[in-house]
Write an enzyme that holds these catalytic residues in place. Structure first.
Site: not given
Ligand code: GLN
Length: 193
Positions: A81, A175, A177
């Site tokens: 990002c 993302h 994560e």
């Protein structure tokens, strides 16, 4: 193989989530805030956050040139990002004075998927090595508007390029994560020589 050390640039943004995921995958994690720490890591993550702030802080902390040098010298690097915006060559719509590191030959447009409220979690087809798809969260995500020669597209979403690789540098708009999908982080660790 010895336990790899992966750095997470820890100036601003979603640092902890990357550190947790990398730790879960067996890496030793270094939170990078000083240039000399770049010589101690086997790979690097540039997290999401606000790219213009991260850019400013890299210059204030004397990290800009050392980052460019380390990544150009082959340090496996994942930009997510805002981190994708950081590694790009050109930002179509930069904040005033905003610079990127210019190490991955793509153009990007910031916030191209709309505002925070238009954030979404989706499954994208993935052309990397560890899985065929990745569960991805898009949060004020950039898109890749120009893919340079020698840059491979790894994923698209909504007809837009959202993941790219050039050598040891991977940039993704989203993302993983935040969804718990370890595919992209595992590939970063696997790309360490
Ligand atoms: N739009 C943000 C920027 O310009 C990036 C958003 C994110 O990292 N989640 O930096």
């Amino acid at each position: 193989m010895r336990r790899p050390t992966v750095g997470v640039l820890a100036l601003q943004g979603g640092v902890a989530e990357h550190a947790d995921m990398l730790g879960h995958l067996g890496a030793s994690v270094t939170l990078v805030r000083r240039p000399e720490q770049l010589t101690e890591v086997d790979a690097l993550v540039l997290p999401g956050g606000e790219s213009s702030t991260i850019d400013r802080l890299t210059r204030i902390f004397g990290l800009r040139d050392p980052l460019i040098e380390a990544i150009r010298n082959g340090l496996p690097t994942l930009g997510t990002c805002a981190g994708l915006i950081m590694v790009s060559t050109t930002i179509d719509d930069p904040a005033p004075g905003q610079q990127s590191l210019g190490v991955l030959d793509v153009g990007v447009s910031r916030n191209a998927f709309g505002s925070q409220v238009e954030s979404a979690e989706v499954t994208v087809k993935w052309k990397g090595s560890a899985a065929d798809s990745v569960r991805a969260a898009f949060i004020r995500a950039p898109i890749v508007t120009r893919v340079g020669p020698g840059v491979e597209t790894l994923a698209e979403h909504g007809g837009e390029v959202v993941a790219v690789r050039q050598g040891k540098i991977v940039g993704i708009s989203f993302h993983p994560e935040l969804t718990g999908d370890t595919t992209v982080h595992q590939e970063l660790i696997d790309s360490i020589d």
